[in-house]
Design a protein around this motif. Sequence first.
Motif, PDB file in Angstrom:
ATOM      1  N   ASP A 105       0.847  -1.196   0.000  1.00 44.48           N
ATOM      2  CA  ASP A 105       0.000   0.000   0.000  1.00 44.48           C
ATOM      3  C   ASP A 105       0.889   1.256   0.000  1.00 44.48           C
ATOM      4  O   ASP A 105       2.105   1.156  -0.174  1.00 44.48           O
ATOM      5  N   ASP A 111      -0.762  -4.785   1.463  1.00 43.57           N
ATOM      6  CA  ASP A 111      -2.044  -4.175   1.170  1.00 43.57           C
ATOM      7  C   ASP A 111      -3.173  -5.175   1.451  1.00 43.57           C
ATOM      8  O   ASP A 111      -3.298  -6.182   0.751  1.00 43.57           O
ATOM      9  N   ASP A 113      -6.183  -5.161   0.756  1.00 47.67           N
ATOM     10  CA  ASP A 113      -7.099  -5.353  -0.376  1.00 47.67           C
ATOM     11  C   ASP A 113      -6.621  -6.441  -1.325  1.00 47.67           C
ATOM     12  O   ASP A 113      -7.397  -6.958  -2.128  1.00 47.67           O
ATOM     13  N   ASP A 114      -5.336  -6.767  -1.255  1.00 46.74           N
ATOM     14  CA  ASP A 114      -4.768  -7.786  -2.133  1.00 46.74           C
ATOM     15  C   ASP A 114      -5.045  -9.199  -1.627  1.00 46.74           C
ATOM     16  O   ASP A 114      -4.922 -10.169  -2.378  1.00 46.74           O
ATOM     17  N   CYS A 136       1.215  -1.964   9.921  1.00 43.89           N
ATOM     18  CA  CYS A 136       0.262  -2.356   8.884  1.00 43.89           C
ATOM     19  C   CYS A 136      -1.161  -2.105   9.385  1.00 43.89           C
ATOM     20  O   CYS A 136      -1.382  -1.919  10.581  1.00 43.89           O
ATOM     21  N   ASP A 137      -2.112  -2.160   8.465  1.00 48.61           N
ATOM     22  CA  ASP A 137      -3.525  -2.055   8.840  1.00 48.61           C
ATOM     23  C   ASP A 137      -3.938  -3.374   9.506  1.00 48.61           C
ATOM     24  O   ASP A 137      -4.468  -4.281   8.864  1.00 48.61           O
ATOM     25  N   GLY A 358       2.357  -1.164  -6.582  1.00 46.09           N
ATOM     26  CA  GLY A 358       2.253  -0.406  -5.324  1.00 46.09           C
ATOM     27  C   GLY A 358       3.599  -0.355  -4.635  1.00 46.09           C
ATOM     28  O   GLY A 358       4.038   0.697  -4.169  1.00 46.09           O
TER      29      GLY A 358
END
Length: 397
Positions: A105, A111, A113-114, A136-137, A358
Amino acid sequence: MNTPAPYTWPHIDQQLRQAVDRQLDRSLSDRDATGVIGEFEKEFARFVGSRHAIAYSSGTSALHAMCVAAGLGEGDEIIAPAYTFFATATPFAYEGVKVVFADADGWGNLDPDDLPGLLTDRTRAVIVTHMWGNPCDMTAIAQFCRDNDLLLLEDCSHAHFASWGGQRVGTFGAMAVFSTNQKAITTGEGGVLVTDHDQFRELALLHGHYNKRSFKEISPTAPYYQYALTGMGLKSRMTTLNAAVGLDQLGKADDIEERRRGILDRFADALDGNPVVSPATVDPQHGANGLYVLGLHFHQQAATVTAAEFTDRLTRLGTEFDMPGSTAVIANEPLFHRRSRTTPWTTVPTVDPATYGGAQQFIDSFIKAPLFGYPGDEQAVDHHITTLAAVSKDVAR
Ligand SMILES: *Cc1c(COP(=O)(O)O)cnc(C)c1O
């Protein structure tokens, strides 16, 4: 202009010298955790806020222990960041685990979303690296792991002082590893595995801490107790001198944190309004930075030179800014593409660079410098701040 002495870490003071000297008289090698190794582990666990910590000879060997303790091997898949220091993932490849890579990201972090697109019926775990100290998220990633019954593993080697949503990194998943090489808390060489789970702790002990310590600390009723003598075949203990260094550093952790956060704040203030570079530091609303390095985002549209040229100019003026080299997109490394240990020389499939666009975008605009953080570093910090301001002004559009 006189340039400050090059950055070295840790700061070798009288206290550290004495700690090593005392350890020389005490023991040069411990086979169990009754001495300095155990003391270091207890302090490290307290530092992170986890129940257990086990010391290893390196972060890489601690990551290897994590793979073995997780029970991962041939036939299994792990999702790992395409952008990280390679040792996050190489021990898994060594054990025959198929490593599947996720793009980065805007922070250079895995990321979330991946993740759904990379899931197969063989996926067993996700490993994240909190890149350059920014967490990280973990909300999204932990949720994905819960939903899909996957082990969550963390490589916290850049993130000793980091948190996400008020929770310390290293406490989100089944196990986490902190390299204690030249990182914010260092033992010189070394690494620590932390976990809240008794069984993961015992399985990790079997990898690297065989014989005396395993006999002492593994439950005799556990089915794997029969391996206590030989372990899983390898030995990777930390040395007592390294543990003594680590114990000294942990005793100074509050001090290191205060000084490094202060320096990060000084850079943030100095960069306010600078169109060319901005701090690559997580918004305090979301978390806290891990204090490994000073990270900067370079804004190409605002500059007349490239990030590499900009960094070059900064280094020529006696600063230690650089663009990370060996921390790169690792997905194309041959080790991750060999079919087995006995047929190692496979050709690597050509991967479309856009697959990890990314990560590449982050790499092309990321510049870092040491965060210093020792008594007497004021001159070095000032020099970096003034040079950054001067060169930015020079190259601004
Ligand atoms: C340093 C590092 C490692 C490897 O640790 P060593 O102690 O050098 O073996 C692994 N992952 C990351 C992200 C690191 O920065």
